[in-house]
Write an enzyme that holds these catalytic residues in place. Structure first.
Site, PDB file in Angstrom:
ATOM      1  N   LYS A   1       0.843  -1.209   0.000  1.00  0.00           N
ATOM      2  CA  LYS A   1       0.000   0.000   0.000  1.00  0.00           C
ATOM      3  C   LYS A   1       0.870   1.248   0.000  1.00  0.00           C
ATOM      4  O   LYS A   1       0.571   2.232  -0.674  1.00  0.00           O
ATOM      5  CB  LYS A   1      -0.938  -0.015   1.216  1.00  0.00           C
TER       6      LYS A   1
ATOM      7  N   GLN B   1      -4.143  -1.592   9.592  1.00  0.00           N
ATOM      8  CA  GLN B   1      -4.147  -2.909   8.941  1.00  0.00           C
ATOM      9  C   GLN B   1      -4.813  -3.936   9.852  1.00  0.00           C
ATOM     10  O   GLN B   1      -4.422  -4.111  11.003  1.00  0.00           O
ATOM     11  CB  GLN B   1      -2.706  -3.334   8.604  1.00  0.00           C
TER      12      GLN B   1
ATOM     13  N   ASP C   1     -10.740   3.552   4.415  1.00  0.00           N
ATOM     14  CA  ASP C   1     -11.248   2.195   4.188  1.00  0.00           C
ATOM     15  C   ASP C   1     -12.784   2.189   4.128  1.00  0.00           C
ATOM     16  O   ASP C   1     -13.383   1.201   3.727  1.00  0.00           O
ATOM     17  CB  ASP C   1     -10.809   1.254   5.325  1.00  0.00           C
TER      18      ASP C   1
END
Ligand code: NDP
Length: 297
Positions: free
Chosen positions: A52, A96, A119
């Site tokens: 990422k 994460q 997200d």
């Protein structure tokens, strides 16, 4: 002819759009910045975070890399999130998952400033999505919408079946399919582990999204001729390879491709799109926070 949907190519075009949007922001004196937070020693999680960050660097998004000891108190993670929320230079925050068992993952998602929640998993952002006032679409289902649009699959009036009801994939996917908007207007069925006669449901699908996390569970007998099949699954199975395993999807690709009109491969289908949409949301966050409009479709 069955179309093999090339997620890498579509992701590349999303990255090109994001890169242009980054230039527009830069021209206005804004550098988008994503903070990633890793509290895990799981090699897969470490790899995801570094991918990422590399993706961000490639399109000009600045990154901040926060790593916490996986045995540190949960409060350390909550405090880190508070600090990143307060840091004006940070546009997006990604924690994460999964976090260690002693950390409350629901609290983690609730702690992130909803405007920085790239997200799209904060309850406020999920609520907005359900209400049709979307701020951020979660990356995987949004990526699937983009993939379908890229191969001219019109969802309107179609029967969509989603296998899986997770907060991350299944539920937001179903909500996007039922939205009264482009990429939506589908009549949607959500299946899960308690669904009776799954195959009967999936055979009714014009568009089938498999997100169960069960290796190759969808076989040709579960798919109608001409269906579009999207395979979200990423499952590690033992194999006679150098690493001792290989990655397979939730769909038995070889049998299902004989019946589908279009199908995503694993790897190279949904995965690259999930990564690309994180960049998209991060630029969206920078635009929203700075008030600088960007041309991102
Ligand atoms: P979860 O484990 O959170 O959810 C799985 C869902 O599938 C649950 O709703 C579960 O039902 C349902 N399910 C499990 N087994 C069956 C079955 N036999 N029949 C019907 N439904 C079933 O997984 P995620 O949603 O997080 O991920 C799903 C898969 O997608 C995983 O392989 C994951 O690695 C992959 N993934 C891939 C991404 C990508 O970018 N390609 C991104 C995110 C995930 P119930 O609710 O009843 O337990």
């Amino acid at each position: 002819m069955t179309e093999i949907i090339d997620g890498n190519a579509v992701a590349e075009s999303v990255r090109a759009d994001v890169s242009e949007a980054v230039d527009e922001l830069e021209a206005a004196g804004v550098t988008p910045r994503l903070a990633t937070v890793l509290m895990s020693t799981d090699p897969a999680s470490e790899t995801y975070v570094s991918m990422k960050q590399r993706d961000c660097e490639e399109v000009g998004i600045a990154t901040e890399d926060v790593e916490l000891d996986s045995e540190a108190p949960a409060e350390d993670l909550y405090d880190t999130i508070d600090e990143l929320n307060d840091d004006d230079a940070v546009d997006g925050i990604l924690v994460q998952m999964p976090v260690p068992d002693h950390v409350d993952d629901g609290r983690v998602l609730r702690s992130i400033d909803p405007v920085k929640d790239v997200d799209g998993l904060h309850p406020e952002n999920i609520g907005r999505l359900v209400a049709g006032e979307t701020r951020y679409k979660p990356c995987t289902p949004h990526g699937i919408q983009k993939l379908l649009a890229a191969v001219d699959v019109d969802t309107e009036g179609k029967d969509a079946v989603v296998i899986g009801r997770s907060r991350l994939v299944g539920k937001p996917m179903a909500n996007l399919f039922v939205q009264k908007a482009g990429g939506g207007n589908a009549t949607t069925t959500v299946c899960h582990s308690r669904t009776a006669d799954l195959a009967e449901k999936t055979r009714g699908a014009d568009i089938l999204v498999a997100a169960a996390g069960v290796p190759e569970m969808v076989d040709a007998s579960m798919v109608s001729d001409g269906a579009v099949v999207v395979d979200v699954g990423i499952n590690q199975v033992e194999a006679d390879t150098e690493k001792g395993y290989e990655l397979v999807g939730d769909v038995d690709f070889e049998s299902v491709r004989e019946k589908a009109s279009a199908i995503t491969p694993v790897p190279g289908g949904v995965g690259p799109m999930t990564r690309a949409m994180l960049l998209y949301n991060t630029v969206g966050a920078a635009s929203r926070r700075s008030g600088v409009d960007v041309s991102l479709s």
